[in-house]
Write an enzyme that holds these catalytic residues in place. Structure first.
Site, PDB file in Angstrom:
ATOM      1  N   GLY A  55       1.250  -1.116  -0.048  1.00 20.59           N
ATOM      2  CA  GLY A  55      -0.211  -0.205  -0.428  1.00 20.59           C
ATOM      3  C   GLY A  55       0.837   1.318   0.069  1.00 20.59           C
ATOM      4  O   GLY A  55       0.557   2.308  -0.766  1.00 20.59           O
ATOM      5  N   ASP A 114      -2.610   2.196  11.728  1.00 18.99           N
ATOM      6  CA  ASP A 114      -3.814   1.520  12.499  1.00 18.99           C
ATOM      7  C   ASP A 114      -3.772   1.829  14.151  1.00 18.99           C
ATOM      8  O   ASP A 114      -3.856   2.697  15.047  1.00 18.99           O
ATOM      9  CB  ASP A 114      -4.699   1.097  11.448  1.00 18.99           C
ATOM     10  CG  ASP A 114      -6.245   1.252  11.555  1.00 18.99           C
ATOM     11  OD1 ASP A 114      -6.705   1.429  12.692  1.00 18.99           O
ATOM     12  OD2 ASP A 114      -6.501   0.121  11.108  1.00 18.99           O
ATOM     13  N   PHE A 163     -14.031   3.324   6.382  1.00 21.11           N
ATOM     14  CA  PHE A 163     -13.120   1.793   6.054  1.00 21.11           C
ATOM     15  C   PHE A 163     -12.983   2.736   4.609  1.00 21.11           C
ATOM     16  O   PHE A 163     -14.101   3.545   3.584  1.00 21.11           O
ATOM     17  CB  PHE A 163     -13.876   0.600   5.647  1.00 21.11           C
ATOM     18  CG  PHE A 163     -12.905  -0.094   4.673  1.00 21.11           C
ATOM     19  CD1 PHE A 163     -12.137  -1.270   5.119  1.00 21.11           C
ATOM     20  CD2 PHE A 163     -13.112  -0.073   3.123  1.00 21.11           C
ATOM     21  CE1 PHE A 163     -11.595  -2.118   4.621  1.00 21.11           C
ATOM     22  CE2 PHE A 163     -12.443  -1.369   2.549  1.00 21.11           C
ATOM     23  CZ  PHE A 163     -11.382  -1.718   2.713  1.00 21.11           C
TER      24      PHE A 163
HETATM   25  C1  PRP Z   1      -1.448  -1.572   6.363  1.00 18.97           C
HETATM   26  C2  PRP Z   1       0.113  -0.484   6.959  1.00 18.97           C
HETATM   27  C3  PRP Z   1       0.486  -1.413   7.942  1.00 18.97           C
HETATM   28  C4  PRP Z   1      -0.566  -1.696   8.460  1.00 18.97           C
HETATM   29  C5  PRP Z   1      -1.125  -0.554   9.325  1.00 18.97           C
HETATM   30  O1  PRP Z   1      -0.970  -2.144   5.473  1.00 18.97           O
HETATM   31  O2  PRP Z   1       1.326  -0.791   5.133  1.00 18.97           O
HETATM   32  O3  PRP Z   1       1.549  -2.306   7.496  1.00 18.97           O
HETATM   33  O4  PRP Z   1      -1.798  -1.552   7.593  1.00 18.97           O
HETATM   34  O5  PRP Z   1      -1.881  -1.511  10.542  1.00 18.97           O
HETATM   35  P1  PRP Z   1      -1.693  -1.366  11.626  1.00 18.97           P
HETATM   36  O6  PRP Z   1      -1.309   0.129  12.349  1.00 18.97           O
HETATM   37  O7  PRP Z   1      -3.169  -1.677  12.587  1.00 18.97           O
HETATM   38  O8  PRP Z   1      -0.645  -2.734  12.759  1.00 18.97           O
HETATM   39  P2  PRP Z   1      -2.118  -3.882   5.185  1.00 18.97           P
HETATM   40  O9  PRP Z   1      -1.863  -4.618   5.965  1.00 18.97           O
HETATM   41  O10 PRP Z   1      -3.171  -2.969   4.279  1.00 18.97           O
HETATM   42  O11 PRP Z   1      -1.075  -4.400   3.845  1.00 18.97           O
HETATM   43  P3  PRP Z   1      -0.932  -3.574   1.987  1.00 18.97           P
HETATM   44  O12 PRP Z   1      -0.187  -2.461   2.106  1.00 18.97           O
HETATM   45  O13 PRP Z   1      -0.119  -4.893   1.534  1.00 18.97           O
HETATM   46  O14 PRP Z   1      -2.561  -3.589   2.225  1.00 18.97           O
END
Ligand code: PRP
Length: 195
Positions: A55, A114, A163
Site C-alpha cells: 500500500g 491504524d 473504511f
Molecule cells: C497497512 C500498513 C501497515 C498496517 C497498519 O498494511 O502498511 O502495515 O496496515 O495497520 P496497524 O497500524 O493496525 O498495524 P496492510 O495490512 O493494509 O497491507 P497492504 O499495504 O499490503 O495493503
C-alpha cells in the site's frame, strides 16, 4: 487460502466511490510539504527511506520526487495479523531490507497507521540493527484506533475511523490506484463482502 476475488464488473473504479475524503490536490499539496520538511531536516545525512509494500507504493513514489536532497530507498513487505490471524501484533516479514542499516539515518515511510501494532513491531526490529536514527513519516493516521503509542516525526492527515480506499489503500486488493481517498458505495462494499 485463495484470496482472489474476481471483480463483479470491469467498469470505472471511480463509479464505486460514494464520496471523496481527501482530494488528489490535497494529497499532492501535503506530500509536497512533507518532502520539503524532510529535505530540510535530513540535509547532509544521506538518509535511507524505507517503504512498506504494497500500500505504501503511491506515497513513497510521490514523496521521493518531492525530496531535493540525496537519499536512498529500500522496501519491506509484511503480512499483518489482521489478514491471517486474530493474534494481534503478530507480523510476518515477507521481504527484509537489502542492506544493513547500522549507522544510517533511517526514515520509515508508512502510508497508514491504524492500531500501530505493525509499525511498533517493525520499529523494534529495525532499532535492534543500530541505525544512527530512526523516525517515522506516516501519510494517514487513524489515531482513534490506536492500541499502542507510535511517535510520528511527520504526519500527513488524520483519518476518521471509517473504511476508506485509494492512494494505496485497498479493498480486496483493488482501488489502490485511485489518486484520492474515498469511501466505497455500500452496495459495492457489501456485494463482495459476504464470505
Ligand atoms: C497497512 C500498513 C501497515 C498496517 C497498519 O498494511 O502498511 O502495515 O496496515 O495497520 P496497524 O497500524 O493496525 O498495524 P496492510 O495490512 O493494509 O497491507 P497492504 O499495504 O499490503 O495493503
Amino acid at each position: 487460502m485463495n484470496r482472489y476475488h474476481p471483480p463483479e464488473k470491469y467498469g470505472n473504479l471511480n463509479d464505486d466511490v460514494s464520496s471523496i475524503l481527501l482530494s488528489t490536490e490535497e494529497i499532492e499539496q501535503r506530500v509536497r510539504e512533507l518532502g520539503e520538511s524532510i529535505s530540510q531536516d535530513y540535509a547532509d545525512l544521506n538518509p535511507l527511506l524505507v517503504g512498506v509494500l504494497k500500500g505504501g507504493v503511491p506515497f513513497v513514489a510521490d514523496l521521493l520526487r518531492m525530496i531535493t536532497i540525496p537519499i536512498e530507498i529500500d522496501f519491506m513487505a509484511v503480512s499483518s495479523y489482521s489478514k491471517e490471524t486474530r493474534d494481534r501484533g503478530l507480523v510476518r516479514m515477507q521481504k527484509d531490507l537489502d542492506e544493513p542499516i547500522n549507522g544510517r539515518h533511517v526514515l520509515f515511510i508508512e502510508h497508514i497507521i491504524d492500531t500501530g501494532l505493525t509499525i511498533n513491531y517493525l520499529l523494534r526490529n529495525l532499532k535492534a540493527r543500530n541505525p544512527a536514527s530512526l523516525k517515522v513519516c506516516a501519510l494517514f493516521d487513524k489515531s482513534r484506533r490506536r492500541l499502542i503509542d507510535v511517535p510520528l516525526a511527520y504526519k500527513g492527515f488524520d483519518l476518521p475511523d471509517r473504511f476508506v480506499v485509494g492512494y494505496g489503500l485497498d479493498f480486496r486488493e483493488r482501488y489502490r490506484n485511485l489518486p484520492y481517498v474515498g469511501i466505497l458505495k455500500s452496495e459495492v462494499f457489501h456485494a463482495t463482502n459476504n464470505d
